[in-house]
Enzyme design. Sequence first.
Site, PDB file in Angstrom:
ATOM      1  N   CYS A 132      -6.572  -0.793 -25.633  1.00 55.17           N
ATOM      2  CA  CYS A 132      -5.136  -0.795 -25.957  1.00 55.17           C
ATOM      3  C   CYS A 132      -4.847  -1.381 -27.334  1.00 55.17           C
ATOM      4  O   CYS A 132      -3.752  -1.211 -27.863  1.00 55.17           O
ATOM      5  CB  CYS A 132      -4.369  -1.590 -24.907  1.00 55.17           C
ATOM      6  N   HIS A 272       2.493  -4.246 -26.918  1.00 49.26           N
ATOM      7  CA  HIS A 272       1.791  -3.260 -26.092  1.00 49.26           C
ATOM      8  C   HIS A 272       2.576  -3.061 -24.794  1.00 49.26           C
ATOM      9  O   HIS A 272       3.009  -4.025 -24.161  1.00 49.26           O
ATOM     10  CB  HIS A 272       0.381  -3.777 -25.789  1.00 49.26           C
ATOM     11  N   ASN A 302       1.648   2.640 -19.263  1.00 48.71           N
ATOM     12  CA  ASN A 302       0.702   2.107 -20.246  1.00 48.71           C
ATOM     13  C   ASN A 302      -0.124   3.275 -20.787  1.00 48.71           C
ATOM     14  O   ASN A 302      -0.918   3.866 -20.062  1.00 48.71           O
ATOM     15  CB  ASN A 302      -0.183   1.064 -19.561  1.00 48.71           C
TER      16      ASN A 302
HETATM   17  N1  ACO Z   1       1.969  -0.732  -4.553  1.00 45.27           N
HETATM   18  C1  ACO Z   1       2.114  -1.645  -3.593  1.00 45.27           C
HETATM   19  N2  ACO Z   1       1.354  -2.745  -3.496  1.00 45.27           N
HETATM   20  C2  ACO Z   1       0.409  -2.913  -4.423  1.00 45.27           C
HETATM   21  C3  ACO Z   1       0.199  -1.995  -5.451  1.00 45.27           C
HETATM   22  C4  ACO Z   1       1.018  -0.863  -5.504  1.00 45.27           C
HETATM   23  N3  ACO Z   1       0.902   0.090  -6.433  1.00 45.27           N
HETATM   24  N4  ACO Z   1      -0.817  -2.439  -6.244  1.00 45.27           N
HETATM   25  C5  ACO Z   1      -1.226  -3.597  -5.710  1.00 45.27           C
HETATM   26  N5  ACO Z   1      -0.480  -3.890  -4.606  1.00 45.27           N
HETATM   27  C6  ACO Z   1      -0.597  -5.040  -3.740  1.00 45.27           C
HETATM   28  C7  ACO Z   1      -1.939  -5.706  -3.823  1.00 45.27           C
HETATM   29  O1  ACO Z   1      -2.870  -5.045  -2.966  1.00 45.27           O
HETATM   30  C8  ACO Z   1      -1.620  -7.104  -3.377  1.00 45.27           C
HETATM   31  O2  ACO Z   1      -1.563  -7.107  -1.954  1.00 45.27           O
HETATM   32  P1  ACO Z   1      -2.195  -8.324  -1.117  1.00 45.27           P
HETATM   33  O3  ACO Z   1      -1.439  -9.530  -1.570  1.00 45.27           O
HETATM   34  O4  ACO Z   1      -1.956  -7.915   0.281  1.00 45.27           O
HETATM   35  O5  ACO Z   1      -3.621  -8.356  -1.528  1.00 45.27           O
HETATM   36  C9  ACO Z   1      -0.189  -7.327  -3.862  1.00 45.27           C
HETATM   37  O6  ACO Z   1       0.345  -6.027  -4.157  1.00 45.27           O
HETATM   38  C10 ACO Z   1      -0.091  -8.173  -5.114  1.00 45.27           C
HETATM   39  O7  ACO Z   1      -1.043  -7.739  -6.042  1.00 45.27           O
HETATM   40  P2  ACO Z   1      -1.262  -8.502  -7.388  1.00 45.27           P
HETATM   41  O8  ACO Z   1      -2.460  -7.979  -8.066  1.00 45.27           O
HETATM   42  O9  ACO Z   1      -1.144  -9.960  -7.142  1.00 45.27           O
HETATM   43  O10 ACO Z   1       0.057  -8.058  -8.180  1.00 45.27           O
HETATM   44  P3  ACO Z   1       0.543  -8.573  -9.581  1.00 45.27           P
HETATM   45  O11 ACO Z   1       1.871  -9.165  -9.442  1.00 45.27           O
HETATM   46  O12 ACO Z   1      -0.528  -9.351 -10.303  1.00 45.27           O
HETATM   47  O13 ACO Z   1       0.719  -7.205 -10.391  1.00 45.27           O
HETATM   48  C11 ACO Z   1      -0.413  -5.751 -11.936  1.00 45.27           C
HETATM   49  C12 ACO Z   1      -0.382  -6.305 -10.529  1.00 45.27           C
HETATM   50  C13 ACO Z   1       0.865  -4.953 -12.175  1.00 45.27           C
HETATM   51  C14 ACO Z   1      -1.626  -4.828 -12.062  1.00 45.27           C
HETATM   52  C15 ACO Z   1      -0.493  -6.874 -12.975  1.00 45.27           C
HETATM   53  O14 ACO Z   1      -1.478  -7.776 -12.602  1.00 45.27           O
HETATM   54  C16 ACO Z   1      -0.740  -6.406 -14.393  1.00 45.27           C
HETATM   55  O15 ACO Z   1       0.109  -5.798 -15.014  1.00 45.27           O
HETATM   56  N6  ACO Z   1      -1.908  -6.745 -14.977  1.00 45.27           N
HETATM   57  C17 ACO Z   1      -2.200  -6.468 -16.386  1.00 45.27           C
HETATM   58  C18 ACO Z   1      -2.499  -5.032 -16.689  1.00 45.27           C
HETATM   59  C19 ACO Z   1      -2.680  -4.898 -18.201  1.00 45.27           C
HETATM   60  O16 ACO Z   1      -1.980  -5.498 -18.961  1.00 45.27           O
HETATM   61  N7  ACO Z   1      -3.616  -4.144 -18.698  1.00 45.27           N
HETATM   62  C20 ACO Z   1      -3.703  -4.156 -20.164  1.00 45.27           C
HETATM   63  C21 ACO Z   1      -4.822  -3.600 -20.690  1.00 45.27           C
HETATM   64  S1  ACO Z   1      -4.956  -1.910 -20.203  1.00 45.27           S
HETATM   65  C22 ACO Z   1      -6.156  -1.163 -21.202  1.00 45.27           C
HETATM   66  O17 ACO Z   1      -6.726  -1.770 -22.073  1.00 45.27           O
HETATM   67  C23 ACO Z   1      -6.508   0.269 -20.895  1.00 45.27           C
END
Ligand code: ACO
Length: 345
Positions: A132, A272, A302
């Site tokens: 990214c 980003h 993204n």
């Molecule tokens: N729908 C419903 N529930 C979901 C989904 C979904 N799509 N995805 C995950 N969950 C669930 C999980 O299974 C978890 O359930 P559990 O508690 O029963 O285990 C719960 O939701 C919470 O999951 P978390 O991972 O804690 O959710 P979080 O609030 O951290 O958000 C997210 C997840 C959106 C992926 C976040 O962590 C994020 O944005 N991370 C950074 C991503 C990023 O910036 N990438 C950049 C680089 S990308 C590149 O270089 C190509």
Amino acid sequence: MSPSSTPKFKNPRAKYNFQGRTCSIAGVGAYVPERILTNADLEKMVNTTDEWITSRTGIKERHIAAKDEFTSDLATKAALLAMKRAGVTPEQIDLIVVATITPDMPFPSTACLVQRKIGAFRAAAFDLEAACSGFIYGLEVAQQFIMSRTYDTVLVIGAEKLSSIVDWEDRNTCVLFGDGAGAAVLQNRPGAHGLLTAVMGADGRKSDLLFMAAGGSRCPATAESVSSRMHYLKMEGKETFKNAVQAMVTAASEALRRCELDISRIKCIIPHQANRRIIDAVGDRLGAKPEQLFANLHKFGNTSAASVAIALDEAVTTGRVQAGDLILRVVFGAGLTWGAAVIEW
Ligand code: ACO
């Protein structure tokens, strides 16, 4: 304002004795595929809800390329628009840099395929892989060639067909990503500061937070690598999130420090576009006002290397950024990699 007249900020490039040779963005362009995949569509594909995706990420929809539409096609469309706006012909381009993690093929480079499609046969061409962060890395590379007088006109493109490496059965990741491309033509514009500074960083110790395991020399494609879903991207969301906020704040602060600028002087912060909560947390920690932050991830998700390029195109074409404004762009991606750039538009 001339680079040699009394500056309203510090130009960190001055110490390299560039003798007035600065690097500006002469034109931008973007392209996203026609097909839109909404959160409602995703509800039918995996166990998720529009409410979860919207509240955790801010994303409402993303664009998905057609089966016969590849990264080089998206890149070409964005590039041709940027060239038209910059008033540049294919023959004028000295170098093409394509930032991508989803090249059409491992080789030849997508940059060579773009060169062929736009007819820029005088240009050198290569791909740059910084996930990214690739577009900011690309701007810095272009700037070095232009300031050193090696080249006059450089085309930098961020382009991705992430839908080709997303696991459409993994709700943790498939809701986050989209396809698209953004491009910029860079040239020296006499009398303009242009790109004032670019900070780049990386931490390979955290390479296992976000990766695609198979398809390279470590794990070439086999029936087993395909059946184990190793040709899809995997991400530790929570850890990536924490690292993203920290690295983006550090990179942005360093870029501002080098230019002796307070955040209040920045007209538009283009981060980003990964997650609305990351954007807000970064803005908050930098002491920015919400109206300084640019976000369009609700429409595109993204798009990795294309993300800040598509966002810049929209900020410019909608008039959010005007001549003379200071822009701060800040990125983060797999690697880990990060970067920030201050630009006088
Ligand atoms: N729908 C419903 N529930 C979901 C989904 C979904 N799509 N995805 C995950 N969950 C669930 C999980 O299974 C978890 O359930 P559990 O508690 O029963 O285990 C719960 O939701 C919470 O999951 P978390 O991972 O804690 O959710 P979080 O609030 O951290 O958000 C997210 C997840 C959106 C992926 C976040 O962590 C994020 O944005 N991370 C950074 C991503 C990023 O910036 N990438 C950049 C680089 S990308 C590149 O270089 C190509």
